[in-house]
Write an enzyme that holds these catalytic residues in place. Structure first.
Site, PDB file in Angstrom:
ATOM      1  N   HIS A 152       0.837  -1.216   0.000  1.00  0.00           N
ATOM      2  CA  HIS A 152       0.000   0.000   0.000  1.00  0.00           C
ATOM      3  C   HIS A 152       0.870   1.265   0.000  1.00  0.00           C
ATOM      4  O   HIS A 152       0.835   2.051   0.966  1.00  0.00           O
ATOM      5  CB  HIS A 152      -0.875  -0.047   1.258  1.00  0.00           C
ATOM      6  CG  HIS A 152      -2.087   0.822   1.220  1.00  0.00           C
ATOM      7  ND1 HIS A 152      -2.031   2.191   1.206  1.00  0.00           N
ATOM      8  CD2 HIS A 152      -3.409   0.523   1.216  1.00  0.00           C
ATOM      9  CE1 HIS A 152      -3.252   2.688   1.191  1.00  0.00           C
ATOM     10  NE2 HIS A 152      -4.105   1.705   1.181  1.00  0.00           N
ATOM     11  N   GLU A 255      -0.712   1.409  -5.616  1.00  0.00           N
ATOM     12  CA  GLU A 255      -0.527   0.201  -4.797  1.00  0.00           C
ATOM     13  C   GLU A 255      -0.618  -1.052  -5.656  1.00  0.00           C
ATOM     14  O   GLU A 255      -1.660  -1.307  -6.270  1.00  0.00           O
ATOM     15  CB  GLU A 255      -1.614   0.168  -3.717  1.00  0.00           C
ATOM     16  CG  GLU A 255      -1.814   1.489  -2.987  1.00  0.00           C
ATOM     17  CD  GLU A 255      -3.201   1.585  -2.379  1.00  0.00           C
ATOM     18  OE1 GLU A 255      -3.871   0.558  -2.219  1.00  0.00           O
ATOM     19  OE2 GLU A 255      -3.606   2.715  -2.046  1.00  0.00           O
TER      20      GLU A 255
HETATM   21  O1  TA6 Z   1      -6.066   1.448  -0.953  1.00  0.00           O
HETATM   22  C1  TA6 Z   1      -7.190   2.276  -0.921  1.00  0.00           C
HETATM   23  C2  TA6 Z   1      -8.011   1.936   0.305  1.00  0.00           C
HETATM   24  O2  TA6 Z   1      -8.573   0.654   0.210  1.00  0.00           O
HETATM   25  C3  TA6 Z   1      -9.067   3.025   0.454  1.00  0.00           C
HETATM   26  O3  TA6 Z   1     -10.360   2.494   0.267  1.00  0.00           O
HETATM   27  C4  TA6 Z   1      -8.835   3.536   1.876  1.00  0.00           C
HETATM   28  O4  TA6 Z   1      -9.619   2.801   2.778  1.00  0.00           O
HETATM   29  C5  TA6 Z   1      -7.352   3.261   2.048  1.00  0.00           C
HETATM   30  O5  TA6 Z   1      -7.189   1.971   1.499  1.00  0.00           O
HETATM   31  C6  TA6 Z   1      -6.810   3.402   3.445  1.00  0.00           C
HETATM   32  O6  TA6 Z   1      -7.347   2.422   4.286  1.00  0.00           O
HETATM   33  P1  TA6 Z   1      -6.945   2.506   5.862  1.00  0.00           P
HETATM   34  O7  TA6 Z   1      -7.556   1.298   6.486  1.00  0.00           O
HETATM   35  O8  TA6 Z   1      -5.425   2.490   5.912  1.00  0.00           O
HETATM   36  O9  TA6 Z   1      -7.472   3.814   6.355  1.00  0.00           O
END
Ligand code: TA6
Length: 280
Positions: A152, A255
């Site tokens: 991520h 990501e």
């Molecule tokens: O990667 C994008 C995502 O899935 C978004 O939907 C948002 O939720 C982000 O991840 C961050 O998630 P988190 O649980 O780290 O706040």
């Protein structure tokens, strides 16, 4: 992201020299800094929490065994909020590159959520202009299991308005900001002017991220066929306490993952994947 800001027992530093360094926080084996010739490439929210409980807001959180909301445990799985072990401490190879490896195995807590035995091995290789992250999942159980996984990455950008991603043209994406409807990307140069939360399916192995007018990064992947592009934009960022209010202007998440369909891993088998960032 100066490593001296953190308790030495929590961070591992891959020091290549001449301002090229990676800092890994053992909470989630989260890369929290990658500097190339003194220039920071990753975004880390100034209000990120480092309590060894909450996921770190920025750097490269490791998402396993589930991308997104999860009925069995926390969103994005448990890997990013578990304490990892140093499997190979930082060492220089003959080219002067620095390599280190981290591992996470199942324990009572993970089996309470997801009742399988596994071992993750996450290896980083830092060269002068590139960072290779290899992510390997070993099924050490006697039964097959399936998972989704993703790295991520929060890239640091001086200004989201001068940022773009190239190489996504023609791909179908799932638009999570638009009820998960699917659309086709028609643009060669993808720029953002609002909240994006898109899962581009079956992406090419290489995309280019223009993180600044004079800085381009190539992202190459192996066995991570899906690419998520996310920026919460102003309103959503304001609602996240660990996302500093202005932070959304200075980051873009690109990501690499296997998230659209799960990996089915047979007992005793392993899943190899990697992403490589190269400064062009
Ligand atoms: O990667 C994008 C995502 O899935 C978004 O939907 C948002 O939720 C982000 O991840 C961050 O998630 P988190 O649980 O780290 O706040």
């Amino acid at each position: 992201q100066n490593p001296s800001h953190f308790p030495q027992s929590d961070v591992v530093v891959l020091e290549r020299g001449e301002g090229t360094r990676v800092v890994v926080h053992l909470h989630g084996a989260t890369v929290i800094s990658w500097t190339c010739s003194g220039e920071e490439q990753l975004f880390l929210s100034s209000t990120s929490v480092f309590d060894n409980k909450k996921a770190i807001r920025g750097g490269i959180p490791v998402v396993f065994p589930n991308f997104g909301p999860w009925s069995l445990g926390p969103q994005h799985g448990f890997a990013r909020i578990k304490r990892w072990t140093v499997a190979i401490p930082p060492m220089k190879d003959k080219n002067g590159d620095v390599i280190a490896a981290f591992s996470l195995e199942d324990d009572e807590e993970t089996r309470g959520m997801w009742n399988f035995k596994f071992k993750l091995v996450y290896t980083l290789q830092l060269s002068e202009k590139s960072l290779v992250s290899s992510f390997v999942v070993h099924n050490t159980d006697k039964t097959d299991f399936e998972f989704t996984c993703l790295l991520h990455t929060y890239f640091r950008v001086p200004d989201i308005a001068n940022t773009s991603v190239q190489g996504l043209k023609g791909l179908t994406y799932i638009d999570k900001v638009n009820d998960g409807k699917e659309f086709r990307e028609e643009r060669e140069v993808v720029t953002l002017t609002e909240n994006y939360d898109r899962v581009y399916k079956d992406a090419p192995k290489t995309v280019v991220i223009q993180t600044a007018p004079t800085r381009r990064l190539q992202l190459s992947t192996c066995n991570l066929p899906d690419i998520v592009v996310w920026n919460p934009w102003e309103d959503k960022a304001k609602k996240m306490a660990d996302f500093d209010d202005d932070g959304w202007r200075h980051m873009l998440c690109v990501e690499a993952g296997k998230v659209v369909s799960p990996v089915v891993l047979k007992a005793g088998d392993k899943f190899d994947s990697s992403q490589t960032f190269t400064l062009l």
